[in-house]
Design a protein around this motif. Structure first.
Motif, PDB file in Angstrom:
ATOM      1  N   GLN A 117      19.233  54.843  52.674  1.00  0.00           N
ATOM      2  CA  GLN A 117      19.277  56.146  51.991  1.00  0.00           C
ATOM      3  C   GLN A 117      20.151  57.139  52.749  1.00  0.00           C
ATOM      4  O   GLN A 117      20.871  57.943  52.140  1.00  0.00           O
ATOM      5  CB  GLN A 117      17.862  56.704  51.847  1.00  0.00           C
ATOM      6  N   ALA A 118      20.107  57.062  54.087  1.00  0.00           N
ATOM      7  CA  ALA A 118      20.895  57.972  54.918  1.00  0.00           C
ATOM      8  C   ALA A 118      22.344  57.511  55.055  1.00  0.00           C
ATOM      9  O   ALA A 118      23.198  58.248  55.543  1.00  0.00           O
ATOM     10  CB  ALA A 118      20.269  58.101  56.301  1.00  0.00           C
ATOM     11  N   GLY A 119      22.617  56.265  54.644  1.00  0.00           N
ATOM     12  CA  GLY A 119      23.974  55.727  54.749  1.00  0.00           C
ATOM     13  C   GLY A 119      24.386  55.384  56.165  1.00  0.00           C
ATOM     14  O   GLY A 119      25.577  55.391  56.497  1.00  0.00           O
ATOM     15  N   ILE A 120      23.404  55.064  57.019  1.00  0.00           N
ATOM     16  CA  ILE A 120      23.685  54.750  58.422  1.00  0.00           C
ATOM     17  C   ILE A 120      23.633  53.242  58.630  1.00  0.00           C
ATOM     18  O   ILE A 120      22.592  52.622  58.391  1.00  0.00           O
ATOM     19  CB  ILE A 120      22.664  55.427  59.359  1.00  0.00           C
ATOM     20  N   PRO A 121      24.708  52.618  59.083  1.00  0.00           N
ATOM     21  CA  PRO A 121      24.681  51.174  59.333  1.00  0.00           C
ATOM     22  C   PRO A 121      23.678  50.814  60.424  1.00  0.00           C
ATOM     23  O   PRO A 121      23.617  51.480  61.467  1.00  0.00           O
ATOM     24  CB  PRO A 121      26.107  50.870  59.789  1.00  0.00           C
ATOM     25  N   ALA A 122      22.896  49.772  60.176  1.00  0.00           N
ATOM     26  CA  ALA A 122      21.932  49.276  61.158  1.00  0.00           C
ATOM     27  C   ALA A 122      22.116  47.770  61.285  1.00  0.00           C
ATOM     28  O   ALA A 122      22.107  47.046  60.284  1.00  0.00           O
ATOM     29  CB  ALA A 122      20.510  49.604  60.733  1.00  0.00           C
ATOM     30  N   PRO A 327      29.812  57.233  59.385  1.00  0.00           N
ATOM     31  CA  PRO A 327      29.239  56.057  58.719  1.00  0.00           C
ATOM     32  C   PRO A 327      29.804  55.784  57.327  1.00  0.00           C
ATOM     33  O   PRO A 327      30.064  54.633  56.978  1.00  0.00           O
ATOM     34  CB  PRO A 327      27.746  56.399  58.657  1.00  0.00           C
ATOM     35  N   ALA A 328      30.000  56.833  56.536  1.00  0.00           N
ATOM     36  CA  ALA A 328      30.493  56.630  55.163  1.00  0.00           C
ATOM     37  C   ALA A 328      31.871  55.980  55.153  1.00  0.00           C
ATOM     38  O   ALA A 328      32.216  55.231  54.228  1.00  0.00           O
ATOM     39  CB  ALA A 328      30.544  57.966  54.424  1.00  0.00           C
ATOM     40  N   LYS A 329      32.656  56.226  56.198  1.00  0.00           N
ATOM     41  CA  LYS A 329      34.013  55.683  56.250  1.00  0.00           C
ATOM     42  C   LYS A 329      34.077  54.315  56.923  1.00  0.00           C
ATOM     43  O   LYS A 329      34.864  53.465  56.521  1.00  0.00           O
ATOM     44  CB  LYS A 329      34.936  56.675  56.974  1.00  0.00           C
ATOM     45  N   TYR A 330      33.240  54.096  57.949  1.00  0.00           N
ATOM     46  CA  TYR A 330      33.365  52.810  58.641  1.00  0.00           C
ATOM     47  C   TYR A 330      32.420  51.733  58.121  1.00  0.00           C
ATOM     48  O   TYR A 330      32.633  50.543  58.382  1.00  0.00           O
ATOM     49  CB  TYR A 330      33.233  52.989  60.156  1.00  0.00           C
ATOM     50  N   LEU A 331      31.386  52.129  57.366  1.00  0.00           N
ATOM     51  CA  LEU A 331      30.444  51.144  56.827  1.00  0.00           C
ATOM     52  C   LEU A 331      31.144  50.030  56.036  1.00  0.00           C
ATOM     53  O   LEU A 331      30.860  48.837  56.255  1.00  0.00           O
ATOM     54  CB  LEU A 331      29.383  51.837  55.974  1.00  0.00           C
ATOM     55  N   PRO A 332      32.080  50.341  55.118  1.00  0.00           N
ATOM     56  CA  PRO A 332      32.744  49.262  54.383  1.00  0.00           C
ATOM     57  C   PRO A 332      33.530  48.299  55.277  1.00  0.00           C
ATOM     58  O   PRO A 332      33.744  47.139  54.914  1.00  0.00           O
ATOM     59  CB  PRO A 332      33.683  50.016  53.430  1.00  0.00           C
ATOM     60  N   GLN A 333      33.931  48.784  56.445  1.00  0.00           N
ATOM     61  CA  GLN A 333      34.730  47.949  57.348  1.00  0.00           C
ATOM     62  C   GLN A 333      33.889  46.884  58.064  1.00  0.00           C
ATOM     63  O   GLN A 333      34.442  45.922  58.599  1.00  0.00           O
ATOM     64  CB  GLN A 333      35.436  48.827  58.384  1.00  0.00           C
ATOM     65  N   LEU A 334      32.565  47.045  58.067  1.00  0.00           N
ATOM     66  CA  LEU A 334      31.721  46.050  58.711  1.00  0.00           C
ATOM     67  C   LEU A 334      31.869  44.679  58.046  1.00  0.00           C
ATOM     68  O   LEU A 334      31.739  43.646  58.699  1.00  0.00           O
ATOM     69  CB  LEU A 334      30.255  46.497  58.695  1.00  0.00           C
ATOM     70  N   GLN A 335      32.156  44.679  56.732  1.00  0.00           N
ATOM     71  CA  GLN A 335      32.365  43.412  56.041  1.00  0.00           C
ATOM     72  C   GLN A 335      33.664  42.730  56.477  1.00  0.00           C
ATOM     73  O   GLN A 335      33.863  41.541  56.234  1.00  0.00           O
ATOM     74  CB  GLN A 335      32.399  43.647  54.526  1.00  0.00           C
ATOM     75  N   LYS A 336      34.555  43.477  57.118  1.00  0.00           N
ATOM     76  CA  LYS A 336      35.836  42.925  57.563  1.00  0.00           C
ATOM     77  C   LYS A 336      35.849  42.572  59.053  1.00  0.00           C
ATOM     78  O   LYS A 336      36.828  42.029  59.549  1.00  0.00           O
ATOM     79  CB  LYS A 336      36.959  43.931  57.267  1.00  0.00           C
ATOM     80  N   VAL A 337      34.760  42.893  59.745  1.00  0.00           N
ATOM     81  CA  VAL A 337      34.702  42.625  61.181  1.00  0.00           C
ATOM     82  C   VAL A 337      34.692  41.118  61.444  1.00  0.00           C
ATOM     83  O   VAL A 337      33.977  40.363  60.784  1.00  0.00           O
ATOM     84  CB  VAL A 337      33.438  43.271  61.799  1.00  0.00           C
ATOM     85  N   SER A 338      35.504  40.686  62.386  1.00  0.00           N
ATOM     86  CA  SER A 338      35.460  39.319  62.908  1.00  0.00           C
ATOM     87  C   SER A 338      35.611  39.448  64.419  1.00  0.00           C
ATOM     88  O   SER A 338      36.712  39.537  64.941  1.00  0.00           O
ATOM     89  CB  SER A 338      36.565  38.456  62.312  1.00  0.00           C
ATOM     90  N   LEU A 339      34.479  39.483  65.090  1.00  0.00           N
ATOM     91  CA  LEU A 339      34.431  39.834  66.503  1.00  0.00           C
ATOM     92  C   LEU A 339      34.107  38.602  67.344  1.00  0.00           C
ATOM     93  O   LEU A 339      33.102  37.928  67.111  1.00  0.00           O
ATOM     94  CB  LEU A 339      33.350  40.905  66.720  1.00  0.00           C
TER      95      LEU A 339
END
Length: 373
Positions: A117-122, A327-339
């Protein structure tokens, strides 16, 4: 000459008074049990999170043209689902940019809706219940394998290698323990192994004599416990005291270095546990991490500190990809992370699960957990 010296001195004083370069402070929260019977598991992951932030600050991270300094906000959820929602709301209200946690499935599942709800990646390093990522949330991720994989692996080993035909299952009624017990039961039945007893306790209990006595009359080949080491250790001791000649099986909640201390007199080659992911010694970056962890905190890795380290770095990597700490800007990028992390490659599927999760099977021997498969 005197005038030149005075001028230089004045310029030096002016330079000393110049403000430091702009710096953005970014809060990352850790949430888990920092007090209570499984505080050692929570502190382990908190240390992993802290080490990742220390490393990032030492290297220096620049995002959107400003140097970033990461700060850790640690919150104690006591491993309790009700306390977890209080903690999650406090974290959301504090304006943190990302969360590492929660540690247990029972805490992570109810907290997830607040972060969503807060839009914070966890990102959880250790909550293994499949229900966590089946809620359809976009902000919730996991860097560890789930209980479906653990239950299937343990069932196959129990049936095919240990040749057990009857198994009794006990769980602590948490989302983690019960879910793992259910998954194991389903997989055992598919393999023709009979579940002769299904008993329940709590994650606060220490006396299991009554339920173990009931199980003894069923004469199972093995007893499985779904829960944590704080209950697994006294349970194993009481199994010995009652003279049950059985294999003792458990999930990753018991697969800790603390279990080796708590249950030492009762441990033997009849004790097995599954671990979501790899033991630290088998991880690509495990040896170096283990040494640095020991040096920094004067403590041994309990279980999932390396996964907390990688979860933290996944958040930071997504911020870099988005060139934003919001968070609103970087959250979609988590799907692109390959670490390429300590534990291996971290990359998330559409549900938020790690694409590269795996299971390790361990047996007790020579005073430690030994990898079987």
């Amino acid at each position: 000459m005197k005038r030149i010296v005075m001028l230089l001195a004045g310029l030096g004083a002016l330079g000393a008074a110049l403000p430091a370069a702009p710096q953005t402070v970014v809060k990352i929260a850790f949430a888990g049990p920092l007090t209570g019977p499984i505080a050692h598991v929570g502190k382990d992951e908190e240390y992993g999170t802290r080490l990742a932030l220390d490393d990032a600050n030492a290297k220096g991270v620049t995002i959107a043209g400003q140097k970033v300094r990461f700060e850790l906000m640690s919150e104690d959820d006591q491993g309790d689902p009700r306390q977890a929602t209080v903690v999650a709301q406090r974290i959301a209200d504090a304006g943190v940019k990302g969360v590492v946690g929660h540690v247990t499935s029972g805490a992570a599942i109810p907290a997830a809706s607040i972060y969503e709800q807060a839009g914070i990646p966890a990102i959880t390093p250790s909550a293994t219940s499949p229900k966590l990522t089946q809620q359809g949330f976009k902000a919730i991720f996991r860097v560890i394998a789930n209980d479906n994989q653990q239950g299937e692996a343990m069932a196959k080993y129990t049936a095919n290698v240990l040749k057990a035909r009857t198994v009794a299952i006990i769980d602590d009624r948490t989302a983690y323990g019960q879910g793992l017990g259910d998954t194991l039961a389903d997989n055992l039945k598919k393999l023709g192994v009979q579940v002769v007893a299904r008993e329940y306790t709590t994650d606060k209990a220490v006396d299991f004599t009554a339920l173990l006595t009931r199980i003894k009359s069923k004469q199972p080949d093995a007893i499985f416990y779904g829960g944590m080491d704080a209950q697994g250790a006294p349970m194993l001791k009481q199994i010995k005291q009652l003279g049950l000649n059985v294999k003792f099986l458990a999930g990753d909640g018991v697969c800790t270095s603390e279990m080796l201390k708590l249950a030492a007199p009762a441990l033997g080659p009849q004790v097995y546990c599954t671990q979501a992911g790899l033991p630290v010694d088998k991880m690509p970056g495990g040896a170096e991490f283990k040494a640095r962890f020991k040096q920094r905190f004067n403590a041994e890795v309990q279980l999932y500190a390396p996964y907390a380290y990688d979860a933290t770095n996944a958040l930071i990597e997504a911020m870099k990809l988005a060139n934003s700490v919001e968070p609103a800007k970087y959250l979609p990028q988590l799907q692109k992370v390959s670490l390429k992390g300590v534990t291996g490659t971290v990359a998330f599927d559409a549900k938020g699960d790690n694409r590269n999760g795996g299971i390790t099977l361990n047996q007790f021997g020579d005073g430690k957990w030994q990898v079987l498969n």
